[in-house]
Design a protein around this motif. Structure first.
Motif, PDB file in Angstrom:
ATOM      1  N   THR A  18       0.858  -1.177   0.000  1.00  0.00           N
ATOM      2  CA  THR A  18       0.000   0.000   0.000  1.00  0.00           C
ATOM      3  C   THR A  18       0.895   1.228   0.000  1.00  0.00           C
ATOM      4  O   THR A  18       1.678   1.443   0.927  1.00  0.00           O
ATOM      5  N   MET A  19       0.781   2.030  -1.052  1.00  0.00           N
ATOM      6  CA  MET A  19       1.621   3.214  -1.198  1.00  0.00           C
ATOM      7  C   MET A  19       1.036   4.363  -0.368  1.00  0.00           C
ATOM      8  O   MET A  19      -0.061   4.264   0.165  1.00  0.00           O
ATOM      9  N   GLN A  24      -2.575   0.277  -4.243  1.00  0.00           N
ATOM     10  CA  GLN A  24      -1.809  -0.957  -4.104  1.00  0.00           C
ATOM     11  C   GLN A  24      -0.859  -1.072  -5.299  1.00  0.00           C
ATOM     12  O   GLN A  24      -1.255  -0.846  -6.432  1.00  0.00           O
ATOM     13  N   LYS A  25       0.392  -1.421  -5.026  1.00  0.00           N
ATOM     14  CA  LYS A  25       1.367  -1.578  -6.092  1.00  0.00           C
ATOM     15  C   LYS A  25       2.180  -2.836  -5.831  1.00  0.00           C
ATOM     16  O   LYS A  25       2.578  -3.105  -4.705  1.00  0.00           O
ATOM     17  N   ARG A  26       2.420  -3.605  -6.878  1.00  0.00           N
ATOM     18  CA  ARG A  26       3.242  -4.819  -6.765  1.00  0.00           C
ATOM     19  C   ARG A  26       4.705  -4.376  -6.706  1.00  0.00           C
ATOM     20  O   ARG A  26       5.183  -3.670  -7.588  1.00  0.00           O
ATOM     21  N   VAL A  27       5.412  -4.764  -5.635  1.00  0.00           N
ATOM     22  CA  VAL A  27       6.812  -4.383  -5.457  1.00  0.00           C
ATOM     23  C   VAL A  27       7.668  -5.621  -5.184  1.00  0.00           C
ATOM     24  O   VAL A  27       7.156  -6.661  -4.769  1.00  0.00           O
ATOM     25  N   LYS A  28       8.953  -5.463  -5.441  1.00  0.00           N
ATOM     26  CA  LYS A  28       9.947  -6.475  -5.075  1.00  0.00           C
ATOM     27  C   LYS A  28      10.972  -5.776  -4.199  1.00  0.00           C
ATOM     28  O   LYS A  28      11.550  -4.763  -4.603  1.00  0.00           O
ATOM     29  N   ALA A  50       6.502 -12.791   7.141  1.00  0.00           N
ATOM     30  CA  ALA A  50       5.106 -13.023   7.514  1.00  0.00           C
ATOM     31  C   ALA A  50       4.653 -12.044   8.593  1.00  0.00           C
ATOM     32  O   ALA A  50       3.482 -11.655   8.646  1.00  0.00           O
ATOM     33  N   ALA A  51       5.572 -11.612   9.436  1.00  0.00           N
ATOM     34  CA  ALA A  51       5.230 -10.670  10.506  1.00  0.00           C
ATOM     35  C   ALA A  51       5.044  -9.244   9.990  1.00  0.00           C
ATOM     36  O   ALA A  51       4.382  -8.434  10.634  1.00  0.00           O
ATOM     37  N   TYR A  52       5.596  -8.930   8.827  1.00  0.00           N
ATOM     38  CA  TYR A  52       5.570  -7.565   8.312  1.00  0.00           C
ATOM     39  C   TYR A  52       4.597  -7.338   7.163  1.00  0.00           C
ATOM     40  O   TYR A  52       4.207  -6.207   6.889  1.00  0.00           O
ATOM     41  N   ILE A  53       4.234  -8.394   6.460  1.00  0.00           N
ATOM     42  CA  ILE A  53       3.395  -8.258   5.272  1.00  0.00           C
ATOM     43  C   ILE A  53       2.058  -8.936   5.520  1.00  0.00           C
ATOM     44  O   ILE A  53       2.004 -10.106   5.885  1.00  0.00           O
ATOM     45  N   SER A  54       0.969  -8.166   5.310  1.00  0.00           N
ATOM     46  CA  SER A  54      -0.357  -8.790   5.381  1.00  0.00           C
ATOM     47  C   SER A  54      -0.744  -9.144   3.952  1.00  0.00           C
ATOM     48  O   SER A  54      -0.540  -8.374   3.025  1.00  0.00           O
ATOM     49  N   GLY A  55      -1.279 -10.304   3.784  1.00  0.00           N
ATOM     50  CA  GLY A  55      -1.632 -10.757   2.436  1.00  0.00           C
ATOM     51  C   GLY A  55      -0.574 -11.687   1.880  1.00  0.00           C
ATOM     52  O   GLY A  55       0.339 -12.118   2.581  1.00  0.00           O
ATOM     53  N   GLU A  56      -0.713 -11.974   0.597  1.00  0.00           N
ATOM     54  CA  GLU A  56       0.181 -12.931  -0.039  1.00  0.00           C
ATOM     55  C   GLU A  56       1.489 -12.277  -0.455  1.00  0.00           C
ATOM     56  O   GLU A  56       1.522 -11.122  -0.845  1.00  0.00           O
ATOM     57  N   PHE A  57       2.543 -13.055  -0.373  1.00  0.00           N
ATOM     58  CA  PHE A  57       3.843 -12.639  -0.891  1.00  0.00           C
ATOM     59  C   PHE A  57       4.575 -13.881  -1.346  1.00  0.00           C
ATOM     60  O   PHE A  57       4.208 -14.998  -0.993  1.00  0.00           O
TER      61      PHE A  57
END
Length: 162
Positions: A18-19, A24-28, A50-57
């Motif tokens: 989330t910018m 929402q932007k796909r980032v690497k 997993a502790a920092y990102i909500s959702g799929e990665f």
């Protein structure tokens, strides 16, 4: 300033971020993990993120790092990571010619000058003659060191690195 030698892997994590404008932007993003193998590195990166990102990665890319040692800073302003190439100077006893050996390090600092100062601080305590050949800021977001997990039964996992 402390240093840590280990087997390091650079892991690129792809996810929807989330910018600041709310989109929402796909980032690497690149992270560094301390692991003994690619499998362990991927598992550790997944656990840490997993502790920092909500959702799929997902792990989009992974490679062994060219450096074996990282210089960590205790300063709150040290929020960037710099890759430094040092040349160790030795004299070949047979030919009496100067020989330079390239060694790479990852350095945590708040600025380019801070990275150079950190290198001189750590390397100044050694007897090795060296030249700083290059220092460049990286896109690395964070470094995850191995930490021993406390187990409930008092037995430590013997298969984990120390």
């Amino acid at each position: 300033m402390r240093s840590r030698t280990a087997e390091w892997f650079e892991v690129k994590i792809a996810y929807e971020k989330t910018m600041e404008d709310g989109l929402q932007k796909r980032v690497k993003e690149t992270y560094v993990v301390d692991a003994l193998s690619f499998t362990e590195g991927e598992n550790r990166a997944t656990e840490e993120m997993a502790a920092y990102i909500s959702g799929e990665f997902s792990v989009a890319d992974m490679k062994k790092a060219s450096y074996k040692e990282i210089f960590f800073s205790d300063l709150d302003t040290a929020d960037r990571w710099y890759k430094a190439k040092l040349q160790f100077i030795t004299i070949d006893e047979k030919t009496e010619k100067e020989k330079r050996i390239n060694v790479w390090y990852l350095v945590q600092a708040g600025s380019f000058n801070g990275a150079v100062k950190a290198i001189d601080e750590v390397m100044g305590g050694t007897m090795i003659d060296y030249v700083i050949a290059s220092v460049a800021e990286t896109t690395i977001m964070d470094v995850f060191e191995y930490t021993k997990k406390e187990s409930g039964n008092g037995n430590d996992d013997e298969n984990q690195p120390a």
